[in-house]
Write an enzyme that holds these catalytic residues in place. Structure first.
Site, PDB file in Angstrom:
ATOM      1  N   SER A 282       2.153   5.296  -1.877  1.00 24.37           N
ATOM      2  CA  SER A 282       2.415   5.982  -3.137  1.00 24.37           C
ATOM      3  C   SER A 282       3.505   5.311  -3.970  1.00 24.37           C
ATOM      4  CB  SER A 282       2.790   7.440  -2.854  1.00 24.37           C
ATOM      5  OG  SER A 282       3.898   7.489  -1.972  1.00 24.37           O
TER       6      SER A 282
ATOM      7  N   ASP B 288       6.465  -3.713  -1.205  1.00 30.02           N
ATOM      8  CA  ASP B 288       5.793  -2.659  -0.450  1.00 30.02           C
ATOM      9  C   ASP B 288       6.756  -1.522  -0.112  1.00 30.02           C
ATOM     10  OD1 ASP B 288       3.792  -1.324   0.870  1.00 30.02           O
ATOM     11  OD2 ASP B 288       3.424  -2.866   2.371  1.00 30.02           O
ATOM     12  N   GLY B 289       6.211  -0.366   0.191  1.00 31.90           N
ATOM     13  CA  GLY B 289       7.010   0.777   0.626  1.00 31.90           C
ATOM     14  C   GLY B 289       7.239   0.722   2.135  1.00 31.90           C
TER      15      GLY B 289
ATOM     16  N   THR C 166       0.848  -1.201   0.000  1.00 30.35           N
ATOM     17  CA  THR C 166       0.000   0.000   0.000  1.00 30.35           C
ATOM     18  C   THR C 166       0.881   1.247   0.000  1.00 30.35           C
ATOM     19  OG1 THR C 166      -1.652  -1.226   1.235  1.00 30.35           O
ATOM     20  CG2 THR C 166      -1.820   1.165   1.337  1.00 30.35           C
TER      21      THR C 166
ATOM     22  N   GLY D 111       3.035   1.956   7.990  1.00 32.10           N
ATOM     23  CA  GLY D 111       1.685   2.215   8.500  1.00 32.10           C
ATOM     24  C   GLY D 111       1.201   3.642   8.405  1.00 32.10           C
TER      25      GLY D 111
ATOM     26  N   ASP E 182       8.076   3.614   5.764  1.00 25.46           N
ATOM     27  CA  ASP E 182       8.229   5.003   6.239  1.00 25.46           C
ATOM     28  C   ASP E 182       9.633   5.265   6.769  1.00 25.46           C
ATOM     29  OD1 ASP E 182       5.497   5.394   5.676  1.00 25.46           O
ATOM     30  OD2 ASP E 182       5.015   4.343   7.539  1.00 25.46           O
TER      31      ASP E 182
ATOM     32  N   GLU F 198      -0.645  -5.654   5.708  1.00 27.53           N
ATOM     33  CA  GLU F 198       0.698  -5.680   5.114  1.00 27.53           C
ATOM     34  C   GLU F 198       1.568  -6.704   5.840  1.00 27.53           C
ATOM     35  OE1 GLU F 198       1.197  -1.112   3.448  1.00 27.53           O
ATOM     36  OE2 GLU F 198       1.887  -1.544   5.459  1.00 27.53           O
TER      37      GLU F 198
HETATM   38  O1  LIG Z   1       0.156   1.842   5.579  1.00 29.05           O
HETATM   39  C1  LIG Z   1       0.932   2.255   4.714  1.00 29.05           C
HETATM   40  C2  LIG Z   1       2.159   1.603   4.333  1.00 29.05           C
HETATM   41  O2  LIG Z   1       2.880   1.013   5.373  1.00 29.05           O
HETATM   42  C3  LIG Z   1       3.037   2.274   3.300  1.00 29.05           C
HETATM   43  O3  LIG Z   1       3.642   1.204   2.645  1.00 29.05           O
HETATM   44  C4  LIG Z   1       4.108   3.206   3.825  1.00 29.05           C
HETATM   45  O4  LIG Z   1       3.488   4.212   4.574  1.00 29.05           O
HETATM   46  C5  LIG Z   1       4.945   3.823   2.681  1.00 29.05           C
HETATM   47  O5  LIG Z   1       4.150   4.609   1.848  1.00 29.05           O
HETATM   48  P1  LIG Z   1       4.762   5.540   0.715  1.00 29.05           P
HETATM   49  O6  LIG Z   1       5.370   4.650  -0.307  1.00 29.05           O
HETATM   50  O7  LIG Z   1       3.586   6.308   0.193  1.00 29.05           O
HETATM   51  O8  LIG Z   1       5.781   6.434   1.351  1.00 29.05           O
END
Ligand SMILES: O=C[C@H](O)[C@H](O)[C@H](O)COP(=O)(O)O
Length: 227
Positions: A28, A83-84, A26, A97, A86, A105
């Site tokens: 961006s 997955d991405g 999940t 998260g 933070d 996830e």
């Molecule tokens: O609940 C969200 C997830 O753990 C995302 O994978 C994480 O926040 C990274 O998101 P982004 O790629 O948008 O920085």
């Protein structure tokens, strides 16, 4: 920053082969990956690839982009999850998260043969918790009691509020999110286990010892970190 995210998402496609079941993360960064994966499937460059979504977001993106989706209960195994994150520390422990999808996830990424993480260089930290709070998914009735209990860990916890709805964020599982700021996280695995021992905690956003490969988008190109 968007270009760095696109670059790691493109690089991640090299890990996907025919007949794979792929956990779809999940956020961006993964959104680009799902888009590119769908393109390869539609152009028949990949065959018999199925995605297991970790959220409504990834399910909707997969359906929009032509990635066939299946549920976790329909597959025998997950070959790879993408997955991405933070934050990523030097041992490849993660905080996840920000998008409130941490529970599904972790359920999927824990079971994947390979867990591939996609980040840009701004996510690399020396110590978890340096920039981001640790999200904790909790049963709604217990949120206040848990927020108070978290103080035992030398931390403060805040109920995450929604921006396009009045009141708190409600997760895909119908729960609330506490964002906990710890003074110092010495041992991520230890803290991950201890937080999950609190009754009412569904899951927390520390992902210790489960990432296999991290692709980092930098201005000098995509770097690969492995455990
Ligand atoms: O609940 C969200 C997830 O753990 C995302 O994978 C994480 O926040 C990274 O998101 P982004 O790629 O948008 O920085």
């Amino acid at each position: 920053m968007e270009e760095l995210k696109r670059a790691v998402a493109r690089e991640a496609l090299k890990f996907i082969e025919d007949d794979m079941v792929v956990g779809l993360g999940t956020g961006s960064t993964t959104a680009y990956f799902i888009e590119y994966l769908g393109k390869l499937i539609m152009e028949e460059e990949l065959e018999d690839v199925y995605g297991v979504p970790t959220s409504y977001q990834s399910r909707m993106l997969a359906l929009e982009n032509g990635v066939p989706v299946v549920g976790l209960d329909e597959v025998d195994a997950i070959d790879i999850a993408v997955d991405g994150a933070d934050e990523v520390d030097p041992h490849l422990n993660l905080i996840k998260g920000r998008g409130a999808a941490l529970t599904m996830e972790k359920i999927i990424e824990y079971r994947a043969g390979t867990f591939l993480v996609l980040v840009d260089e701004s996510k690399l930290v020396e110590r978890l918790g340096q920039k981001m709070p640790v999200p904790i998914e909790v049963i709604p009735a217990a949120w206040r009691a848990i927020a108070e209990e978290i103080e035992v860990f030398n931390a403060t916890a805040e109920l995450r509020m929604a921006s396009k709805k009045d009141g708190p964020v409600v997760t895909d599982n119908g729960n609330f999110i506490l964002d906990a700021r710890f003074h110092r996280i010495e041992d991520p695995l230890d803290l991950e286990i201890e937080l999950n021992n609190i009754p009412g905690v569904v899951e927390n956003g520390i992902f210790a010892d489960i990432a296999d490969v991290v692709l980092v988008g930098t201005r000098e190109g995509v770097k690969r970190l492995e455990r």
